[in-house]
Design a protein around this motif. Structure first.
Motif, PDB file in Angstrom:
ATOM      1  N   ILE A  37       0.841  -1.206   0.000  1.00  0.00           N
ATOM      2  CA  ILE A  37       0.000   0.000   0.000  1.00  0.00           C
ATOM      3  C   ILE A  37       0.872   1.251   0.000  1.00  0.00           C
ATOM      4  N   GLU A  38       1.919   1.243   0.844  1.00  0.00           N
ATOM      5  CA  GLU A  38       2.822   2.401   0.892  1.00  0.00           C
ATOM      6  C   GLU A  38       3.501   2.615  -0.449  1.00  0.00           C
ATOM      7  N   SER A  39       3.899   1.529  -1.086  1.00  0.00           N
ATOM      8  CA  SER A  39       4.541   1.624  -2.398  1.00  0.00           C
ATOM      9  C   SER A  39       3.574   2.200  -3.439  1.00  0.00           C
ATOM     10  N   GLU A  40       2.331   1.714  -3.426  1.00  0.00           N
ATOM     11  CA  GLU A  40       1.324   2.215  -4.360  1.00  0.00           C
ATOM     12  C   GLU A  40       1.018   3.689  -4.095  1.00  0.00           C
ATOM     13  N   MET A  41       0.935   4.063  -2.814  1.00  0.00           N
ATOM     14  CA  MET A  41       0.668   5.459  -2.460  1.00  0.00           C
ATOM     15  C   MET A  41       1.828   6.354  -2.915  1.00  0.00           C
ATOM     16  N   LYS A  42       3.037   5.876  -2.740  1.00  0.00           N
ATOM     17  CA  LYS A  42       4.219   6.643  -3.156  1.00  0.00           C
ATOM     18  C   LYS A  42       4.191   6.871  -4.665  1.00  0.00           C
ATOM     19  N   VAL A  43       3.880   5.824  -5.405  1.00  0.00           N
ATOM     20  CA  VAL A  43       3.804   5.938  -6.866  1.00  0.00           C
ATOM     21  C   VAL A  43       2.710   6.937  -7.257  1.00  0.00           C
ATOM     22  N   LYS A  44       1.556   6.825  -6.581  1.00  0.00           N
ATOM     23  CA  LYS A  44       0.439   7.724  -6.886  1.00  0.00           C
ATOM     24  C   LYS A  44       0.802   9.170  -6.564  1.00  0.00           C
ATOM     25  N   LEU A  45       1.436   9.403  -5.418  1.00  0.00           N
ATOM     26  CA  LEU A  45       1.859  10.759  -5.051  1.00  0.00           C
ATOM     27  C   LEU A  45       2.877  11.307  -6.050  1.00  0.00           C
ATOM     28  N   GLU A  46       3.798  10.474  -6.483  1.00  0.00           N
ATOM     29  CA  GLU A  46       4.788  10.906  -7.476  1.00  0.00           C
ATOM     30  C   GLU A  46       4.108  11.267  -8.795  1.00  0.00           C
ATOM     31  N   GLN A  47       3.124  10.472  -9.197  1.00  0.00           N
ATOM     32  CA  GLN A  47       2.384  10.763 -10.429  1.00  0.00           C
ATOM     33  C   GLN A  47       1.615  12.079 -10.300  1.00  0.00           C
ATOM     34  N   GLU A  48       0.973  12.286  -9.140  1.00  0.00           N
ATOM     35  CA  GLU A  48       0.228  13.528  -8.922  1.00  0.00           C
ATOM     36  C   GLU A  48       1.165  14.731  -8.912  1.00  0.00           C
ATOM     37  N   GLU A  49       2.324  14.591  -8.297  1.00  0.00           N
ATOM     38  CA  GLU A  49       3.308  15.676  -8.256  1.00  0.00           C
ATOM     39  C   GLU A  49       3.808  15.990  -9.669  1.00  0.00           C
ATOM     40  N   LYS A  50       4.056  14.947 -10.440  1.00  0.00           N
ATOM     41  CA  LYS A  50       4.507  15.139 -11.817  1.00  0.00           C
ATOM     42  C   LYS A  50       3.425  15.860 -12.636  1.00  0.00           C
ATOM     43  N   ALA A  51       2.169  15.434 -12.456  1.00  0.00           N
ATOM     44  CA  ALA A  51       1.050  16.063 -13.173  1.00  0.00           C
ATOM     45  C   ALA A  51       0.899  17.525 -12.756  1.00  0.00           C
ATOM     46  N   ARG A  52       1.059  17.807 -11.450  1.00  0.00           N
ATOM     47  CA  ARG A  52       0.961  19.189 -10.957  1.00  0.00           C
ATOM     48  C   ARG A  52       2.075  20.052 -11.556  1.00  0.00           C
ATOM     49  N   LYS A  53       3.291  19.519 -11.587  1.00  0.00           N
ATOM     50  CA  LYS A  53       4.414  20.274 -12.166  1.00  0.00           C
ATOM     51  C   LYS A  53       4.191  20.527 -13.656  1.00  0.00           C
ATOM     52  N   GLU A  54       3.684  19.529 -14.358  1.00  0.00           N
ATOM     53  CA  GLU A  54       3.407  19.704 -15.784  1.00  0.00           C
ATOM     54  C   GLU A  54       2.330  20.768 -15.996  1.00  0.00           C
TER      55      GLU A  54
END
Length: 155
Positions: A37-54
């Motif tokens: 779950i932590e790994s999936e959450m980390k991936v999701k947070l990284e994706q959201e951060e990348k989308a926000r930066k874009e």
């Protein structure tokens, strides 16, 4: 110790071992699930951060392009104003407004016209100042007239 009691002790020991193994397996399984779950959450947070930066980058680029377009239009409008016939203007000094210049603008192009001096400006700028000046005179006249009128109370 009879044979029956001996088996009961062995069964109890086996049961305790089974309970211990079950607890250890449960802990291990919970740890694996938590890690997943932590790994999936980390991936999701990284994706959201990348989308926000874009999205921020797109917004910044859009703002820059709009600023360039606006600057281009202002230059174009400024060039158009520069091509207009010039009119001499003298803005009287005003004791109520001690500034040495009066800003007059049209579509983002601002002329800082000095007071008390003859100055050449494009006709559209002169027209804007003239209109504003005439309206100010009308308002000042109404103020003067209203101050001198008698107040009549009907009753």
């Amino acid at each position: 110790m009879n044979k029956k009691n001996k088996f009961e002790v062995i069964d109890n020991e086996k049961a305790e071992v089974n309970v211990d193994m079950e607890a250890k397996l449960r802990e291990q399984l919970e740890a694996e699930i938590r890690a997943q779950i932590e790994s999936e959450m980390k991936v999701k947070l990284e994706q959201e951060e990348k989308a926000r930066k874009e999205a921020e980058e797109k917004l910044i680029n859009y703002e820059k392009s709009m600023e360039k377009e606006l600057e281009k239009q202002e230059k174009s409008f400024k060039n158009w104003l520069d091509e207009q016939p010039k009119v001499s203007i003298e803005i009287p000094e005003d004791p109520n407004n001690p500034n040495e210049v009066v800003p007059v603008g049209l579509n983002g192009v601002i002329y800082a016209i000095p007071t008390g001096k003859q100055f050449d400006v494009p006709k559209p700028i002169y027209d804007i100042w003239k209109y504003s000046h005439e309206e100010t005179k009308k308002v000042n006249k109404r103020i003067r007239e209203s101050v001198h009128k008698e107040i009549k109370i009907s009753g």
